[in-house]
Design an enzyme around this catalytic site. Structure first.
Site, short mmCIF file in Angstrom:
data_model
loop_
_atom_site.label_atom_id
_atom_site.label_comp_id
_atom_site.label_asym_id
_atom_site.label_seq_id
_atom_site.Cartn_x
_atom_site.Cartn_y
_atom_site.Cartn_z
N LYS A 1 24.37 24.30 22.21
CA LYS A 1 24.38 23.50 20.71
C LYS A 1 25.81 23.42 20.36
CE LYS A 1 20.02 22.89 20.53
NZ LYS A 1 19.64 23.32 21.89
C1 LIG Z 1 15.57 19.28 18.84
C2 LIG Z 1 15.50 20.66 19.14
N1 LIG Z 1 14.53 21.66 18.61
C3 LIG Z 1 14.38 23.02 18.57
C4 LIG Z 1 15.20 23.61 19.70
C5 LIG Z 1 14.57 24.82 20.18
O1 LIG Z 1 15.89 25.65 19.99
P1 LIG Z 1 15.92 26.90 20.84
O2 LIG Z 1 16.20 26.61 22.49
O3 LIG Z 1 17.13 27.81 20.31
O4 LIG Z 1 14.64 27.62 21.05
C6 LIG Z 1 16.02 22.69 20.45
C7 LIG Z 1 16.84 23.38 21.48
O5 LIG Z 1 16.84 23.44 22.57
C8 LIG Z 1 16.19 21.36 20.14
O6 LIG Z 1 17.14 20.66 20.85
#
Ligand SMILES: Cc1ncc(COP(=O)(O)O)c(C=O)c1O
Length: 369
Positions: free
Chosen positions: A188
């Site tokens: 990110k």
């Molecule tokens: C649009 C979106 N929502 C949710 C997530 C979930 O985040 P995490 O990987 O920190 O659980 C991500 C990341 O991969 C994402 O790109």
């Protein structure tokens, strides 16, 4: 001569902050303040200030941020939540995890973002909320979302995982709705060195519920008011995020600069970009190009050592995990077309001039063959 172009350069993000950070981590190790320590509270305050919300609650991941937010907003069994098929798996997964039903709509072919007219058409008596996704770093038009939500009595959750710093109507995403859900996973724009996430919001009661929920549902030691989760932002990750937060706007500016070079140097080729963003509305988490020759372009770039990828090759409604929802191929044609036509060019703030040039030259050489 080929120039290797990676999609990320995580270690470069620590340049200039490494010795301060290591000193702080050493201090933490000797203090023993490991779980929900002062560093977590300090990062939460700094992040809430940056986003422009009264509350930020650190959790274990972006996925947990979505799950806990829906749960804390009392969305559950039998409720419908409308979201977009063109997103990462976690957006829809969170809806299923709280027992609710994802109702999927298509995206717009120019912005690649949720089609609000379709949202309006899918609202039923059971619809409780809409989750909008600021996909690839581009903000959804939040004034239009809030207008729709007000008229239909819906809660609004923003999936902000890809869009830190992006603005809509002059306000940062994640600052205007019932909950903004954040991921700080390594890829990110603001990244921990592992998993981390947060929820931003204004309502003090929901914020309090979330603070209990992430910590076994406990109000005080051994007093468990709700069946909660163990989903706390790790203290070492909070130190990392606190040290990087001040650099995010500088990194976004660099991302926007590289994006404008791509747009200029690839202008006139048979491809399109994600469109519709005013300055400040896009933080270029991913730089998408759309072309009928996607697969050919992808192999051409990868053969030359450019780490281009497809995000996302299968839209949510066609993923095996959601087969029970009953969608079929052809139901959401724009998301399906984008899955076949788009790829991401590498874009990160540590790219060198040679790497940017090589990507542009390589895309041009593919189309001039
Ligand atoms: C649009 C979106 N929502 C949710 C997530 C979930 O985040 P995490 O990987 O920190 O659980 C991500 C990341 O991969 C994402 O790109």
């Amino acid at each position: 001569m080929n120039v290797k172009v990676e999609r990320h350069n995580y270690p470069s993000q620590f340049t200039g902050i490494e010795s301060k950070l290591l000193h702080e981590i050493r201090g933490l190790l000797s203090s023993g303040d490991y779980v929900l320590g002062e560093a977590v509270a300090e990062y939460e305050r700094a992040f809430a200030t940056y986003i422009g919300t009264p509350h930020a609650i650190g959790v274990n991941s972006g996925t947990d941020a979505l799950i806990l937010a829906l749960h804390a907003l009392r969305i559950g069994q039998g409720d419908e939540v409308i979201t977009v098929a063109n997103t990462f798996h976690a957006t829809a997964l969170a809806i299923v995890r709280v027992g609710a039903i994802p109702v999927l709509v298509d995206c717009k072919s120019d912005t690649f973002l949720i089609d609000l007219e379709q949202v309006e058409r899918k609202i039923s008596k059971r619809t409780k909320a809409v989750i909008v996704v600021h996909l690839f770093g581009q903000a959804v038009n939040m004034a239009a979302v809030h207008d729709l939500a007000r008229r239909n009595g819906l809660l609004v959750v923003e999936d902000c995982a890809q869009a830190i710093g992006a603005q809509s109507g002059g306000k940062k995403v994640g600052s205007m709705s019932d909950a903004g859900c954040w991921s700080f996973a390594p890829a990110k724009n603001l990244a921990a060195a592992g998993d981390a996430g947060a929820i931003t919001l204004a309502d003090p009661e929901v914020a309090n519920r979330l603070r209990q929920m992430r910590h076994f549902g406990q109000a005080t030691q051994n007093e468990h008011l709700i069946a909660g989760y163990n989903s706390r932002l790790d203290t070492i990750q909070a130190l990392i995020l606190r040290n990087k937060l001040g650099r995010v706007d500088m990194w976004s500016a660099e991302r926007a600069r590289i994006a404008s070079i791509y747009k200029e140097r690839l202008d006139g080729l048979p491809l399109a970009f994600q469109s519709g963003a005013e300055p400040g509305e896009h933080v270029y988490h991913l730089f998408q190009v759309k072309t009928d020759s996607r697969d050919g372009l992808l192999s051409h770039l990868q053969r030359r050592g450019i780490d281009a990828v497809v995000r996302y090759p299968t839209p949510i409604h066609l993923q095996p995990a959601f087969i029970d929802l009953g969608y079929r191929s052809g139901d959401l044609p724009v998301a399906e077309a984008l899955a076949a036509q788009t790829l991401c060019l590498p874009l990160h703030p540590a790219m060198t001039v040679d790497q940017i040039d090589f990507v542009c030259d390589s895309v041009n050489s593919f189309f001039s063959r």
